[in-house]
Motif scaffolding. Structure first.
Motif, mmCIF file in Angstrom:
data_model
loop_
_atom_site.group_PDB
_atom_site.id
_atom_site.type_symbol
_atom_site.label_atom_id
_atom_site.label_comp_id
_atom_site.label_asym_id
_atom_site.label_seq_id
_atom_site.Cartn_x
_atom_site.Cartn_y
_atom_site.Cartn_z
ATOM 1 N N ASP A 35 0.735 -1.194 -0.025
ATOM 2 C CA ASP A 35 0.069 0.039 0.094
ATOM 3 C C ASP A 35 0.976 1.230 -0.031
ATOM 4 O O ASP A 35 1.805 1.560 0.597
ATOM 5 C CB ASP A 35 -0.953 0.038 1.336
ATOM 6 C CG ASP A 35 -2.056 -0.949 1.240
ATOM 7 O OD1 ASP A 35 -2.482 -1.471 0.151
ATOM 8 O OD2 ASP A 35 -2.712 -1.414 2.129
ATOM 9 N N GLY A 36 0.366 2.146 -0.777
ATOM 10 C CA GLY A 36 1.101 3.411 -0.856
ATOM 11 C C GLY A 36 2.452 3.592 -1.690
ATOM 12 O O GLY A 36 2.748 4.357 -1.678
ATOM 13 N N ILE A 37 2.531 2.242 -2.285
ATOM 14 C CA ILE A 37 3.903 2.382 -3.102
ATOM 15 C C ILE A 37 3.539 2.250 -4.476
ATOM 16 O O ILE A 37 2.634 1.274 -4.936
ATOM 17 C CB ILE A 37 4.931 1.283 -2.724
ATOM 18 C CG1 ILE A 37 5.395 1.595 -1.440
ATOM 19 C CG2 ILE A 37 6.138 0.824 -3.660
ATOM 20 C CD1 ILE A 37 6.322 0.484 -0.531
ATOM 21 N N THR A 38 4.185 3.083 -5.603
ATOM 22 C CA THR A 38 3.960 2.867 -7.134
ATOM 23 C C THR A 38 5.395 2.653 -7.539
ATOM 24 O O THR A 38 6.432 2.861 -6.894
ATOM 25 C CB THR A 38 3.398 4.231 -7.769
ATOM 26 O OG1 THR A 38 4.106 5.360 -7.378
ATOM 27 C CG2 THR A 38 1.976 4.130 -7.107
ATOM 28 N N ALA A 39 5.443 2.122 -8.753
ATOM 29 C CA ALA A 39 6.748 2.012 -9.330
ATOM 30 C C ALA A 39 7.240 2.833 -10.488
ATOM 31 O O ALA A 39 6.238 3.265 -11.364
ATOM 32 C CB ALA A 39 6.555 0.409 -9.751
ATOM 33 N N ALA A 40 8.749 3.006 -10.530
ATOM 34 C CA ALA A 40 9.136 3.464 -11.699
ATOM 35 C C ALA A 40 9.155 2.440 -12.816
ATOM 36 O O ALA A 40 9.597 1.350 -12.615
ATOM 37 C CB ALA A 40 10.633 3.983 -11.542
ATOM 38 N N PRO A 41 8.966 2.953 -14.015
ATOM 39 C CA PRO A 41 8.741 1.704 -15.240
ATOM 40 C C PRO A 41 10.240 1.523 -15.781
ATOM 41 O O PRO A 41 9.966 0.289 -16.355
ATOM 42 C CB PRO A 41 7.805 2.422 -15.994
ATOM 43 C CG PRO A 41 7.935 4.032 -15.896
ATOM 44 C CD PRO A 41 8.071 4.062 -14.515
ATOM 45 N N ASP A 42 11.109 2.318 -15.400
ATOM 46 C CA ASP A 42 12.430 2.092 -16.364
ATOM 47 C C ASP A 42 13.662 2.610 -15.679
ATOM 48 O O ASP A 42 13.238 3.316 -14.555
ATOM 49 C CB ASP A 42 12.239 2.491 -17.823
ATOM 50 C CG ASP A 42 11.798 3.822 -17.982
ATOM 51 O OD1 ASP A 42 11.976 4.617 -17.114
ATOM 52 O OD2 ASP A 42 10.996 4.369 -18.703
ATOM 53 N N VAL A 43 14.825 2.415 -15.932
ATOM 54 C CA VAL A 43 15.968 3.189 -15.363
ATOM 55 C C VAL A 43 15.878 4.298 -15.445
ATOM 56 O O VAL A 43 16.205 5.071 -14.252
ATOM 57 C CB VAL A 43 17.025 2.329 -15.956
ATOM 58 C CG1 VAL A 43 18.357 2.997 -15.418
ATOM 59 C CG2 VAL A 43 17.250 0.907 -15.624
ATOM 60 N N PRO A 44 15.762 4.835 -16.715
ATOM 61 C CA PRO A 44 15.738 6.384 -16.478
ATOM 62 C C PRO A 44 14.540 7.175 -15.342
ATOM 63 O O PRO A 44 15.124 8.137 -14.915
ATOM 64 C CB PRO A 44 15.305 7.022 -17.815
ATOM 65 C CG PRO A 44 15.662 5.865 -18.611
ATOM 66 C CD PRO A 44 15.502 4.673 -17.915
#
Length: 267
Positions: free
Chosen positions: A228-237
């Protein structure tokens, strides 16, 4: 003081991120590997292998090693590690960035059967086919061990551990794979259903194209949700930009987050 970044690794993205960060003057990088693969690829920066002893052990390690930020770049199905990272960084007051490649999406001509778990995939198989290409990793075969009728071709990087289905042929291979190679594999073993996890990425996506071209059904195990409360970066940049945000303040000055007592989980 030079920033110290801990990468929870094991993926292609983790390797790329380590290379990008170590190329920055003054940045210290440690990549942690679970140790499940006996011959991991070369990594830039320092490397440690093995567990931390749960979230409490990881939090203590972060404090002792003066870590300024953590990047969870583990496999999308490493739910326990991700949960432990969220708890440990919150306890230690260290910012957390989660790096996850986007999942796959079905296209025209795909015959996908999304399921929530390996057990659900096993329950669905008897109605779909008798010759199965199973590409869900070597640690989940127990979910299929009770299926005595289908013939399984199991592909994994490392030899799988029992229990496993009685009619099983193991293929040891590491991606990336090409569509012609995957098509030839499916034809050679007369596969009539593919089972895979939604790991995302291009390295192993060719099997999906091959299955589509051959008109085969695909059972896709959905990813576990993030804490909960965490979203992800989709790539290295994207992950690098988030790291820059938490490691520097206005005007590029250090944020001084180390030991602040509150984790800066990145959006």
């Amino acid at each position: 003081m030079s920033p110290h970044v801990l990468i929870l690794g094991g993926t292609t993205e983790a390797r790329r991120l380590a290379a990008e960060l170590t190329a920055r003057p003054g940045t210290r990088v440690t990549t942690s590997l679970a140790g499940r693969v006996t011959r991991p690829g070369a990594l830039a920066g320092a490397v440690r292998v093995g567990g931390f002893g749960g979230p409490e052990g990881l939090a203590a390690w972060l404090r002792e090693r003066h870590v300024d930020a953590v990047v969870d770049a583990t496999h999308p199905f490493a739910a326990t590690i991700t949960a432990n990272a969220a708890r440990a960084t919150a306890s230690a007051g260290v910012p957390l960035v989660v790096l996850r490649r986007p999942g796959w999406r079905p296209g025209p001509g795909d015959h996908w059967h999304p399921v929530p778990s390996l057990e659900a995939a096993a329950a669905l198989l008897p109605g779909l086919g008798r010759r199965v290409l199973l590409t869900t990793g070597r640690l989940g075969l127990a979910a299929f061990a009770h299926l005595t009728e289908p013939h399984f071709v199991v592909r994994s990087v490392e030899p799988p551990e029992p229990p496993m289905p009685p009619h099983t042929r193991v293929l040891l291979a590491r991606g990336p794979f090409t569509v012609p190679d995957e098509t030839a594999l499916l034809r050679e073993h007369r596969v009539d259903v593919l089972v895979t996890k939604d790991s995302g990425g291009a390295a192993t996506s060719a099997k999906l194209t091959a299955a589509r071209d051959l008109g085969l059904p695909v059972v896709v195990v959905r990813r576990p949700p993030l804490p909960d409360g965490i979203t992800a970066a989709p790539d290295v940049p994207s992950a690098l930009r988030q790291l820059d945000d938490v490691l520097t303040g206005p005007g590029g000055r250090p944020n001084g987050r180390r030991g602040s007592g509150a984790a800066g989980t990145c959006p």
